[in-house]
Design an enzyme around this catalytic site. Structure first.
Site, PDB file in Angstrom:
ATOM      1  N   HIS A 367      34.573  -1.775  26.442  1.00  0.00           N
ATOM      2  CA  HIS A 367      35.709  -2.064  27.318  1.00  0.00           C
ATOM      3  C   HIS A 367      35.274  -2.427  28.721  1.00  0.00           C
ATOM      4  O   HIS A 367      35.897  -3.255  29.376  1.00  0.00           O
ATOM      5  CB  HIS A 367      36.646  -0.863  27.344  1.00  0.00           C
ATOM      6  CG  HIS A 367      37.305  -0.653  26.025  1.00  0.00           C
ATOM      7  ND1 HIS A 367      37.756   0.541  25.588  1.00  0.00           N
ATOM      8  CD2 HIS A 367      37.550  -1.536  25.035  1.00  0.00           C
ATOM      9  CE1 HIS A 367      38.259   0.402  24.381  1.00  0.00           C
ATOM     10  NE2 HIS A 367      38.144  -0.853  24.019  1.00  0.00           N
ATOM     11  N   CYS A 681      40.921 -23.140  19.302  1.00  0.00           N
ATOM     12  CA  CYS A 681      40.771 -22.090  20.317  1.00  0.00           C
ATOM     13  C   CYS A 681      39.529 -21.229  20.131  1.00  0.00           C
ATOM     14  O   CYS A 681      39.445 -20.139  20.678  1.00  0.00           O
ATOM     15  CB  CYS A 681      42.015 -21.213  20.367  1.00  0.00           C
ATOM     16  SG  CYS A 681      42.362 -20.368  18.821  1.00  0.00           S
TER      17      CYS A 681
HETATM   18  C1  PEP Z   1      38.453 -17.614  16.228  1.00  0.00           C
HETATM   19  O1  PEP Z   1      38.185 -16.987  15.200  1.00  0.00           O
HETATM   20  O2  PEP Z   1      37.988 -18.745  16.469  1.00  0.00           O
HETATM   21  C2  PEP Z   1      39.344 -17.042  17.242  1.00  0.00           C
HETATM   22  C3  PEP Z   1      39.731 -17.727  18.286  1.00  0.00           C
HETATM   23  O3  PEP Z   1      39.724 -15.747  17.073  1.00  0.00           O
HETATM   24  P1  PEP Z   1      38.813 -14.500  17.470  1.00  0.00           P
HETATM   25  O4  PEP Z   1      37.610 -15.022  18.199  1.00  0.00           O
HETATM   26  O5  PEP Z   1      39.670 -13.613  18.298  1.00  0.00           O
HETATM   27  O6  PEP Z   1      38.502 -13.931  16.121  1.00  0.00           O
END
Ligand code: PEP
Ligand code: MG
Length: 754
Positions: A367, A681
């Site tokens: 954290h 993303c």
């Molecule tokens: C991903 O898997 O690309 C994503 C954006 O989610 P996380 O990194 O939170 O698993």
């Protein structure tokens, strides 16, 4: 309880040791008596004391080994079993020491005849100053109680090392810090470059008196300090509630829970009743706590024990300094140096003065790292021997990009630092100048650049970077920093605050992606998962525990009253899962309508595409969703069957490989044909070359960490997209392992800023 484990009765042995130590005469004589007393009490044939002297472990006293070896036998830190105990600062108990790979017999000591060995570090102010060892001829199995008893004895011995012995044996208890430049290699927990003055987070409180003269008095002192601590934590919590700042409040609630924990208080009181001073009791329980910590592999539980460590430090300060933070006046550009730290401790500081944070422990999911990231403080963790190598006031250069620390940097390291910093600053200035410029390629194509966020502290980056909106809000972080499940009203307040701060900019909330390595303490755990990344996580967990998801959706609907709401589901593997999640959402929308509550002005519901199977169900999926967001982090790990957290596999597969690029191009094409907005993303969006390839294969919207927006916008504005598309045409059927080099060459040939 440890003290109770001392064979001849805790108080009696403690007192006996104390008498020996306090007795007159040469310190060496007293140490010789000590080893004899300890060996007799612990029923061992050998008891030896090794003490650190100018950085080397020297045999200082022994009962059972050849006395002629005293002051002759030395071991380096890490050498042999004794050296290993010192290096790891951890006890070791072996019934057959000679079969241990690190066993190194010293013939001059005559220790060949002994089979079992138990050793504990002698710690003073948190630093190893020696090792206390027992040996037996037989294959003895030392019990945990016996190990704890030895740790207790080692604490008392530490008192002596700091006192009389130092006059008699100069250099004892020191590492022989030479003041020379050093480079320590660790793990990058947050990027960035900084130079500053070392500030030791721990005051290095050295307990000078371990054995209580008056147990009643010590018990009262402990009770008073605990009361003061609780008042302090409650006060901090009140202040956090009064001043909006969601994360610190959640964290402090966890602290309050620990501060009122009966088990912890009972262990402290037991230690005092066993004959310790209040300070020694805190140190004792802390040592036990650390030992437990080293055995726990679960990242979440380890973090919680760190919170308890933080609380112990506070308690110690109440006993010694009336609860004051050790150094309230941070120098400008402070580099905080700690063994580890809880997030609340970081927030305790005037964070504007912190240039960087360096930790001997720490992990990327801790954290404190998450909070530091939101505050844009570079962090390097897992720095072996950090605390031994750094003194308060040292000049430090922290290279968060490469996970290294330069202590008292030499001229060449400083030169490299200054050059790197200048380059970074120049770049930062360029990015800042681009903040209000549109993200449009040279040929006029608009590329949306969004932010990935997960903490309230991320929100100011929206305006700071000029991002279009939040493409991924990871809601689970809010759940992870809390000790209990946030209620609907708490969640509502939190989500509205996010929407308030985002203003006109859109926010896509991703529903809980917990499970795997993101553990919530208040949720039933499945420890037996062999492969947690592919396990019971994200939407799978939410569909099995629908109340959790419905509470979250209810809060999101309430928070977004009168304004647009975008929700997406993580880890959807097939259309049926999306439909099930959507049905839960629709039930909440119906509920809101039935209750006559006001609704969001618009609602769009989408899915992450991060499990490959979903890519083959797009014709059935696309009519049902308002948008799709490719999660390249998970998509790549599942596509290549390659754990995203395993450093050994980090460079084995590339998202710029023909298979990955083809898959993503296909997804984007199908979304375009169905008129469904598609974005990406994962981390791929934040690296300029990778982002260029993503745009080249057809994406017009990508979402990334705040630190990447400037560099990616610069790349976009220097890109001739039709040229890139033509260049990439042959890529998808290529037999190459990766097209990264070709893309970099393209960028170089066509002046694309990457
Ligand atoms: C991903 O898997 O690309 C994503 C954006 O989610 P996380 O990194 O939170 O698993
Ligand atoms: Mg993911």
């Amino acid at each position: 309880m440890s003290a109770a484990a001392l064979p001849s009765g805790p108080r009696i042995l403690l007192r006996r040791l104390r008498e020996v130590m306090a007795g007159g005469g040469a310190a060496q004589d007293r140490m010789d008596q000590l080893v004899t007393t300890i060996a007799a009490n612990m029923v061992a044939e050998v008891c030896s004391i090794y003490l650190l002297r100018d950085g080397v472990l020297e045999l200082f006293a022994t009962e059972g080994l050849n006395r002629s070896a005293v002051h002759q036998t030395t071991l380096r830190i890490g050498e042999g079993l004794v050296g290993q105990i010192a290096q790891l600062a951890r006890p070791m108990a072996l019934s057959e020491a000679r079969s241990h790979p690190n066993f190194a017999a010293r013939p001059e000591t005559g220790e060949e005849d002994y089979h079992s060995l138990m050793g504990v570090p002698v710690l003073r102010g948190g630093r190893v100053v020696g090792v206390l060892v027992l040996q037996n001829r037989s294959n003895r199995d030392y019990s945990n109680d016996e190990v704890e008893a030895m740790q207790t004895i080692a604490m008392v011995l530490a008192e002596m090392v700091g006192g009389a012995l130092q006059e008699e044996a100069p250099g004892v208890g020191t590492f022989g810090t030479d003041g020379l430049p050093r480079r320590l290699a660790g793990l990058s927990l947050n990027e960035g470059l900084a130079r500053g003055t070392a500030v030791l987070h721990e005051p290095r409180i050295v307990v000078e008196r371990h054995v209580a003269d008056d147990i009643e008095l010590e018990s009262e002192r402990l009770t008073k300090a605990l009361d003061e601590l609780r008042v302090q934590v409650d006060g901090m919590l009140q202040a956090a509630i009064a001043e909006p700042g969601g994360e610190s409040r959640d964290i402090l609630e966890t602290y309050r829970m620990f501060a009122h924990d009966k088990g912890w208080m009972a262990r402290l009181q037991d230690a005092v009743q066993g004959g310790f001073t209040a300070e020694a009791a805190v140190e004792r329980v802390q040592v036990e706590n650390r030992a437990r910590m080293s055995e726990i592999s679960d990242a979440y539980l380890r973090e919680r024990l760190h919170d308890l460590e933080d609380l112990s430090n506070r308690l110690m300060r109440h006993l010694t300094h009336g609860g004051q933070m050790p150094d309230p006046d941070l120098p400008e550009h402070a580099v905080v140096v700690a063994w580890n730290m809880g997030p609340a401790e970081l927030l305790d500081y005037d964070v504007d003065r912190i240039a960087a944070l360096v930790l001997e422990e720490g992990s990327p999911t801790s954290h404190v790292a998450i909070v530091a990231r939101a505050l844009q403080i570079p962090v390097v963790g897992r720095l072996d021997q950090l605390l031994e190598s750094v003194e308060s006031g040292d000049d430090l250069v922290v290279d968060g990009d490469n996970g290294q620390l330069f202590v008292r940097p030499a001229a060449d390291a400083l030169k490299a630092f200054v050059a790197n910093l200048e380059m970074r600053q120049a770049k930062a200035a360029q990015y800042a100048a681009l903040r209000d410029q549109p993200s449009i390629s040279k040929d006029g194509t608009r590329i949306q650049l969004n932010l990935n966020a997960g903490l309230l502290a991320d929100l100011p980056h929206l305006a700071g970077t000029g991002a279009d909106g939040i493409g991924l809000y990871r809601t689970e972080l809010h759940f992870m920093v809390r000790a209990t499940l946030p209620t609907v009203s708490m969640q509502t307040e939190f989500y509205s605050r996010i929407l308030d701060q985002a203003g006109e900019r859109p926010v896509v909330f991703r529903t809980l992606d917990v499970g795997g390595d993101k553990i919530l303490p208040y949720l039933a755990r499945h420890d037996d998962e062999k492969n947690p990344a592919m396990g019971w996580r994200a939407i799978r967990l939410s569909l099995d525990r629908p109340v959790l998801l419905r509470m979250q959706i209810r809060a999101l609907l309430k928070a977004a009253v009168g304004r647009p709401l975008a929700v997406m589901f993580p880890m959807i593997a097939e259309v049926a899962e999306f439909k099930a999640a959507r049905a839960l959402l629709d039930r909440e929308v119906d509920r809101q309508n039935r209750m006559g509550e006001q609704a969001p002005s618009s609602l769009s519901v989408g899915t992450m595409l991060e499990v490959p199977s979903l890519a083959w169900q797009l014709p059935a999926l696309l009519p049902l969703v308002d948008f799709v967001s490719i999660g390249s982090n998970d998509l790549m790990q599942f596509l290549f069957a390659s754990d995203r957290g395993n450093p050994r596999l980090a460079n084995r597969y590339d998202e710029l490989s023909p298979s990955a690029l083809s898959l993503m191009r296909d997804i984007v094409r199908r979304c375009d044909e169905a008129n469904v907005p598609v974005s990406l993303c994962g981390e791929a969006a934040g690296r300029p070359v990778d982002a260029m390839a993503m745009i080249g294969l057809g994406l017009r919207s990508i979402s990334m960490g705040a630190a990447s927006i400037g560099a990616v916008k610069m790349m976009v504005r220097s890109l001739d997209l039709p040229l890139l598309q033509t260049f990439m045409e042959g890529f998808y059927d290529s037999p190459e392992h990766s097209l990264r080099k070709a893309l970099m060459k393209f960028a170089e040939d066509h002046n694309v800023a990457i």
